[in-house]
Design a protein around this motif. Structure first.
Motif, mmCIF file in Angstrom:
data_model
loop_
_atom_site.group_PDB
_atom_site.id
_atom_site.type_symbol
_atom_site.label_atom_id
_atom_site.label_comp_id
_atom_site.label_asym_id
_atom_site.label_seq_id
_atom_site.Cartn_x
_atom_site.Cartn_y
_atom_site.Cartn_z
ATOM 1 N N SER A 1 -78.894 -12.350 -6.100
ATOM 2 C CA SER A 1 -80.138 -12.738 -5.438
ATOM 3 C C SER A 1 -81.136 -11.584 -5.349
ATOM 4 N N LEU A 2 -80.692 -10.364 -5.636
ATOM 5 C CA LEU A 2 -81.572 -9.206 -5.586
ATOM 6 C C LEU A 2 -82.229 -8.965 -6.937
ATOM 7 N N THR A 3 -83.453 -8.444 -6.908
ATOM 8 C CA THR A 3 -84.084 -8.012 -8.150
ATOM 9 C C THR A 3 -83.377 -6.743 -8.622
ATOM 10 N N SER B 1 -84.534 -3.800 -9.338
ATOM 11 C CA SER B 1 -84.996 -2.602 -8.635
ATOM 12 C C SER B 1 -84.448 -2.549 -7.218
ATOM 13 N N SER B 2 -84.364 -3.706 -6.562
ATOM 14 C CA SER B 2 -83.820 -3.740 -5.205
ATOM 15 C C SER B 2 -82.325 -3.457 -5.203
ATOM 16 N N ALA B 3 -81.613 -3.989 -6.191
ATOM 17 C CA ALA B 3 -80.174 -3.742 -6.293
ATOM 18 C C ALA B 3 -79.890 -2.265 -6.522
ATOM 19 N N VAL B 4 -80.705 -1.626 -7.348
ATOM 20 C CA VAL B 4 -80.538 -0.198 -7.607
ATOM 21 C C VAL B 4 -80.775 0.601 -6.332
ATOM 22 N N ALA B 5 -81.872 0.299 -5.633
ATOM 23 C CA ALA B 5 -82.197 1.039 -4.411
ATOM 24 C C ALA B 5 -81.119 0.867 -3.347
ATOM 25 N N ARG C 1 -88.713 -1.645 0.273
ATOM 26 C CA ARG C 1 -87.875 -2.258 -0.759
ATOM 27 C C ARG C 1 -86.429 -2.377 -0.280
ATOM 28 N N ILE C 2 -85.919 -1.317 0.320
ATOM 29 C CA ILE C 2 -84.542 -1.326 0.806
ATOM 30 C C ILE C 2 -84.381 -2.324 1.951
ATOM 31 N N ASN C 3 -85.353 -2.366 2.850
ATOM 32 C CA ASN C 3 -85.261 -3.305 3.973
ATOM 33 C C ASN C 3 -85.284 -4.753 3.500
ATOM 34 N N ARG C 4 -86.104 -5.040 2.486
ATOM 35 C CA ARG C 4 -86.118 -6.402 1.936
ATOM 36 C C ARG C 4 -84.772 -6.733 1.314
ATOM 37 N N ALA C 5 -84.204 -5.779 0.620
ATOM 38 C CA ALA C 5 -82.891 -6.012 0.003
ATOM 39 C C ALA C 5 -81.831 -6.263 1.059
ATOM 40 N N LYS C 6 -81.873 -5.502 2.135
ATOM 41 C CA LYS C 6 -80.896 -5.679 3.218
ATOM 42 C C LYS C 6 -81.028 -7.060 3.846
ATOM 43 N N ARG C 7 -82.270 -7.500 4.025
ATOM 44 C CA ARG C 7 -82.469 -8.846 4.609
ATOM 45 C C ARG C 7 -81.972 -9.922 3.647
ATOM 46 N N THR C 8 -82.150 -9.694 2.351
ATOM 47 C CA THR C 8 -81.731 -10.688 1.364
ATOM 48 C C THR C 8 -80.229 -10.921 1.400
#
Length: 381
Positions: free
Chosen positions: A105-107, A109-113, A141-148
């Motif tokens: 579900s992560l992009t 770039s978000s998965a990498v970060a 970017r990291i916060n969005r990934a964490k919420r995802t």
């Protein structure tokens, strides 16, 4: 302060909190607060059990953060259930953390970060510097990934292939700022190889080591690119090459060929040769044929065209290149190289100039411009 120890312990401590029921985003925040506390306290009072200390402090920070939203009775019950410190994690737990950070579900770039932050233990500042973006941008970017991934069950089976692609993305970013992302990717892949028995994990590790072994020879003192054919091979890291070949041979012996093993086999053939001319190009082409059966992509076909041009002559390479989508990155650069080998200097110069306009970075652009200028100078003589 032992930064390497903190980076090693970060994913293990995070895993413990998530296993205890903490939401991933809240757990990651609590772990970061515990790391800040460790930086403050450890220089004067180093704990006998660093991991247990971090788990205790992070869990308390998590409880403090949730206390305002819970009733007094619930708070007291959770305090009573706080586990004692001691053995806190396992290799399987760490593996699940890799899977979570590379969730589909992560992009990319978000998965990498998120992987660099949660698994690698890097700070947001370090990650932002490595990617040349403002720290606030990377934090968002990291916060969005964490919420995802906040609602993702931690015990959901993960996909090793997805994890490997994320790690390969990290590796390909190379070096920037105060973090060598290629070395970081190798470190994380080594750790993954201890947690899972999978030949493709070994294949990726071998591929990274082989590529990184040539790192010192890839650029000249002025920062310009040095192509493979012109590199000083005495500057290659022979120790890393030997380790990679041993890892690759063990992986290939499992008879479960994957694309990273095939790529590593090609890289090993380059590493084994004393020069470009001495390279076993026929075998390189054969490995590209294997790679095409595994993953038929324009990039693989583009690289195969280069190898075929070396094995059977530039016109054979150009014939193979004609079947590759012209929009493929580096298509014009490969065409220029093959035309130059075939004696078409004017066409090659034009194609090098065209490739320079589409280059992905300044060093590559300057290299291609110099190639075009060199050929134009020869044409004027």
């Amino acid at each position: 302060m032992d930064e390497d120890l903190l980076r090693t312990l970060t994913p293990r401590v995070l895993t413990v909190l998530v296993r205890r029921g903490a939401d991933f985003a809240a757990a990651e925040d609590a772990v970061q607060e515990a790391l800040v506390e460790a930086v403050r306290v450890w220089p004067s009072e180093r704990p006998r059990d660093p991991e247990g200390w971090l788990v205790t402090v992070a869990w308390r920070r998590f409880l403090d953060a949730t206390r305002a939203e819970s009733s007094r009775r619930r708070r007291e019950e959770r305090r009573d259930r706080e586990p004692a410190t001691g053995p806190t994690t396992s290799r399987d737990d760490s593996l699940q953390l890799y899977f979570l950070c590379a969730h589909p579900s992560l992009t990319p770039s978000s998965a990498v970060a998120l992987t660099l932050r949660a698994v690698g233990g890097l700070t947001t500042r370090q990650i932002a510097a490595a990617y040349l973006v403002p720290e606030t941008t990377m934090a968002q970017r990291i916060n969005r990934a964490k919420r995802t991934v906040a609602g993702v069950r931690f015990d959901t089976p993960g996909d090793v292939a997805t994890v490997l692609r994320v790690l390969y993305l990290v590796f390909n970013e190379g070096y920037s700022g105060d973090v060598d992302l290629a070395a970081e990717a190798i470190r994380l892949t080594r750790r993954l190889s201890l947690a899972v028995e999978h030949p493709e994990v070994r294949g990726l590790l071998a591929l990274m080591l082989l590529h990184h072994a040539r790192h010192a020879a890839r650029t000249a003192p002025d920062g310009s690119l040095v192509p493979l054919a012109e590199q000083d091979r005495s500057r290659w890291d022979t120790g890393a090459i030997a380790e990679a070949v041993a890892i690759l041979q063990a992986a290939l012996a499992r008879d479960r060929l994957g694309e990273f093993q095939a790529q590593a086999a090609i890289a090993a053939l380059h590493a084994d040769a004393t020069s470009t001319e001495a390279t076993d190009w026929v075998q390189v082409v054969e490995w590209y044929d294997e790679l095409l059966r595994l993953t038929d992509t324009p990039v693989v076909r583009l690289n195969r065209a280069v190898a075929l041009g070396e094995a059977d002559g530039p016109r054979a390479g150009l014939a193979a290149l004609a079947e590759v989508d012209a929009a493929t990155p580096r298509h014009a650069a490969v065409a220029a190289f093959l035309h130059e080998r075939d004696g078409d200097l004017a066409g090659a110069a034009r194609l090098y100039a065209e490739a320079a306009l589409a280059a992905g970075n300044l060093a590559e652009r300057e290299h291609l411009i110099r190639r075009a200028a060199r050929l134009n100078a020869r044409l004027r003589d």
